[in-house]
Design a protein around this motif. Structure first.
Motif, short mmCIF file in Angstrom:
data_model
loop_
_atom_site.label_atom_id
_atom_site.label_comp_id
_atom_site.label_asym_id
_atom_site.label_seq_id
_atom_site.Cartn_x
_atom_site.Cartn_y
_atom_site.Cartn_z
N ARG A 1 0.87 -1.17 0.00
CA ARG A 1 0.00 0.00 0.00
C ARG A 1 0.91 1.23 0.00
O ARG A 1 1.90 1.27 0.75
CB ARG A 1 -0.90 0.03 1.23
CG ARG A 1 -1.88 1.20 1.24
CD ARG A 1 -2.63 1.32 2.56
NE ARG A 1 -3.60 2.42 2.52
CZ ARG A 1 -4.07 3.02 3.61
NH1 ARG A 1 -3.70 2.62 4.82
NH2 ARG A 1 -4.92 4.02 3.50
N ALA A 2 0.58 2.19 -0.81
CA ALA A 2 1.37 3.42 -0.88
C ALA A 2 0.41 4.61 -0.83
O ALA A 2 -0.78 4.47 -1.11
CB ALA A 2 2.20 3.47 -2.15
N PHE A 3 0.92 5.76 -0.48
CA PHE A 3 0.14 7.00 -0.38
C PHE A 3 -1.07 6.84 0.53
O PHE A 3 -2.21 7.15 0.15
CB PHE A 3 -0.30 7.49 -1.77
CG PHE A 3 0.82 7.65 -2.74
CD1 PHE A 3 1.72 8.68 -2.62
CD2 PHE A 3 1.02 6.72 -3.76
CE1 PHE A 3 2.78 8.82 -3.50
CE2 PHE A 3 2.07 6.85 -4.65
CZ PHE A 3 2.96 7.91 -4.52
N VAL B 1 6.88 2.17 -11.86
CA VAL B 1 5.48 2.46 -11.58
C VAL B 1 5.33 3.98 -11.53
O VAL B 1 6.15 4.67 -10.91
CB VAL B 1 5.04 1.85 -10.24
CG1 VAL B 1 3.56 2.12 -10.00
CG2 VAL B 1 5.31 0.36 -10.22
N VAL B 2 4.33 4.47 -12.19
CA VAL B 2 4.04 5.91 -12.22
C VAL B 2 2.63 6.08 -11.66
O VAL B 2 1.71 5.37 -12.10
CB VAL B 2 4.16 6.48 -13.64
CG1 VAL B 2 3.92 7.98 -13.64
CG2 VAL B 2 5.51 6.15 -14.25
N ALA B 3 2.46 6.98 -10.73
CA ALA B 3 1.15 7.15 -10.08
C ALA B 3 0.75 8.61 -10.08
O ALA B 3 1.59 9.49 -9.85
CB ALA B 3 1.19 6.62 -8.65
N SER B 4 -0.52 8.86 -10.33
CA SER B 4 -1.04 10.23 -10.18
C SER B 4 -1.83 10.28 -8.87
O SER B 4 -2.69 9.44 -8.62
CB SER B 4 -1.91 10.62 -11.37
OG SER B 4 -3.03 9.79 -11.48
N VAL B 5 -1.48 11.24 -8.05
CA VAL B 5 -2.02 11.34 -6.71
C VAL B 5 -2.52 12.77 -6.50
O VAL B 5 -1.80 13.72 -6.80
CB VAL B 5 -0.94 11.02 -5.65
CG1 VAL B 5 -1.52 11.11 -4.24
CG2 VAL B 5 -0.35 9.63 -5.90
N GLU C 1 10.35 2.40 -8.36
CA GLU C 1 10.68 1.10 -8.96
C GLU C 1 9.52 0.13 -8.76
O GLU C 1 9.18 -0.64 -9.64
CB GLU C 1 11.94 0.54 -8.31
CG GLU C 1 13.21 1.34 -8.56
CD GLU C 1 13.86 0.99 -9.87
OE1 GLU C 1 13.49 -0.05 -10.45
OE2 GLU C 1 14.72 1.77 -10.32
N ASP C 2 8.96 0.17 -7.55
CA ASP C 2 7.86 -0.72 -7.19
C ASP C 2 6.94 -0.01 -6.22
O ASP C 2 7.37 0.93 -5.54
CB ASP C 2 8.39 -2.01 -6.57
CG ASP C 2 8.81 -3.00 -7.63
OD1 ASP C 2 7.94 -3.45 -8.40
OD2 ASP C 2 10.01 -3.30 -7.70
N PRO C 3 5.70 -0.47 -6.11
CA PRO C 3 4.77 0.24 -5.22
C PRO C 3 5.26 0.36 -3.78
O PRO C 3 4.93 1.34 -3.10
CB PRO C 3 3.50 -0.62 -5.30
CG PRO C 3 3.58 -1.29 -6.62
CD PRO C 3 5.04 -1.54 -6.87
#
Lengths: 96, 354
Positions: B28-30, B47-51, B64-66
């Motif tokens: 779990r991230a963010f 991994v690219v995430a929009s938050v 690199e990874d979640p």
């Protein structure tokens, strides 16, 4: 040596991720005449914080509160010598 | 092993499992933040995430990874001192030649050519003369769909709610609308023919036949066979032609999957049942695919980014999440389903990587 013509010097306190982005330091002495000038000066000193407090329109983000000497202020709030400025996430911003 | 990157109202959840399930939450991230969409860059593997932090605004992050260290991407914003601010990044898409795209509110497209470390605003779309006529939908003026063209890196179709379809053949320098045939029931009959207040909900291209696109509209399901210039309604046979998500089988240009909701005034699964509908004849007919999905007292809402696939053909895997916090998966192209995630926060997006 500061002169009477220098902008007022205020102390800004940052918390949480803002503190980390500002060199992992909570308190910052900043010369500025208004809250907006103060926040722009912080961004200039610590570019990583750009976009976190002010949006691109140079407005304080909706769920961030800026207090000057304990009272809620805005971008145009005037800063005086020795003022204490706190940047704090608002209770209104919590996710449901 | 299939990886599901699930964006939720309260963080990013990584799930791993076999095709169709079962799955386990592995990271779990963010925590506590709205994770709008997540992309596993097929070239770099990052991994690219929009938050969207409710306090600190929208950001794109990369790791690199979640479970790893996340770094904030540069360049995700509008011009300093202007009259607009970036509100949200709705979608992240991998394109040709390692390019990555991000679409968001207010109707903006960003491009990255370094695996998501830095991004540039597409000026052609931002400065389009028609922009003054663009209207936000209920979720804002969101650019939510980016359809790349295999082998043609400069050709894109994007969908904006509610400013219709926009097409470029020159890498985004110039854009033209592609809305012929779309019928908006929320507009008067005598609306001008060049009206662009068109609420596209989702858009995907068939990679094996790139001139074909499928669209879920705000009331209507459509197909284009001329690269998005004109559209034909294909919603007949569905219990409702309102909905948000859309998926395809990359191996079959005649395939599309939708998950209807009752109506724009009642955005839950129709008849209190969760069903996916599949076409294998380009929308001429639709078949119900609900074996294993909740069949009674189920009032779910599935959002536009919350339906994705991995693999293709006979090994096509389908996954979707609901705002109820459940994630459903199929390892056999929709024939059978199981619940692969439970008790998550409201699901905003699902990204499957096989």
């Amino acid at each position: 040596m500061r002169s009477a013509y220098d902008p007022p010097m205020a102390v800004v306190r940052l918390r949480g991720p803002l503190r980390r982005l500002a060199g992992d330091r909570s308190e910052h002495a900043v010369e500025a005449a208004t809250v907006l000038e103060l926040l722009v000066a912080i961004e200039r000193e610590h570019p990583a914080i750009t976009g976190w407090i002010l949006d691109e329109r140079r407005r304080v983000r909706r769920h961030i509160n800026v207090f000057v000497n304990g009272e809620l202020g805005g971008e145009e709030t005037v800063i005086g010598e020795g003022d204490r400025v706190e940047v704090i996430p608002a209770i209104s911003g919590g996710e449901r | 092993m299939t990886e599901l990157l699930v964006g939720t109202r309260k963080g990013l959840f990584a799930l791993e499992g076999g095709p169709g399930g079962p799955f386990e939450v592995t990271a779990r991230a963010f925590p506590g933040e709205t994770v709008d969409h997540v992309l596993r860059d097929p070239r770099a593997g990052h991994v690219v995430a929009s938050v969207t932090s409710p306090f600190y605004g929208p950001k794109i992050w990369r790791a690199e990874d979640p479970a790893g260290e996340w770094e904030q991407a540069r360049g995700v914003g509008l011009a300093e001192g202007g009259e607009a601010a970036l509100e949200r990044i709705w979608t992240l898409v991998a394109g040709e030649e390692g390019r990555l795209y991000a679409g968001g509110d207010p109707g903006v497209l960003f491009e990255s050519r370094d695996g998501g470390e830095s991004w540039q605003l597409n000026a052609g779309l931002w400065e389009h003369p028609s922009r003054t006529r663009w209207q936000p939908g209920g979720g804002g003026l969101c650019l939510h769909s980016i359809a790349t063209w295999p082998g043609e890196p400069d050709r894109l179709a994007v969908g904006i709610s509610a400013a219709g379809v926009w097409l470029t053949d020159d890498g985004g320098q110039t854009w033209r609308s592609g809305n012929d045939g779309l019928v908006a029931r929320y507009l008067p009959d005598d609306a001008p023919p060049d009206e662009i207040a068109l609420c596209v909900h989702r858009l995907h291209r068939a990679p094996m036949r790139p001139r074909r696109l499928f669209m879920q509209f705000h009331g209507g399901v459509y197909r284009s066979d001329d690269a998005g210039e004109t559209w034909t309604g294909i919603g007949a046979g569905l219990p409702s032609d309102f909905g948000f998500p859309l998926a395809i089988d990359p191996a079959d240009p005649d395939s599309a999957y939708v998950i209807p909701l009752t109506a724009d005034v009642d955005r839950v699964t129709p008849d209190a049942r969760v069903r996916v509908y599949e076409t294998r004849d380009a929308g001429a007919t639709w078949a119900e695919r609900g074996d294993g999905l909740p069949a009674e007292h189920a009032y779910l809402t599935i959002l536009r980014e919350a339906f994705d696939w991995a693999g293709e053909g006979e090994s096509l895997e389908l996954y979707f999440g609901a705002t109820s916090g459940e994630v459903f998966g199929s390892g056999d192209a929709g024939a059978t389903w199981s619940t692969v995630g439970r008790r998550l926060p409201p699901v905003l997006s699902v990204t499957a990587t096989g």
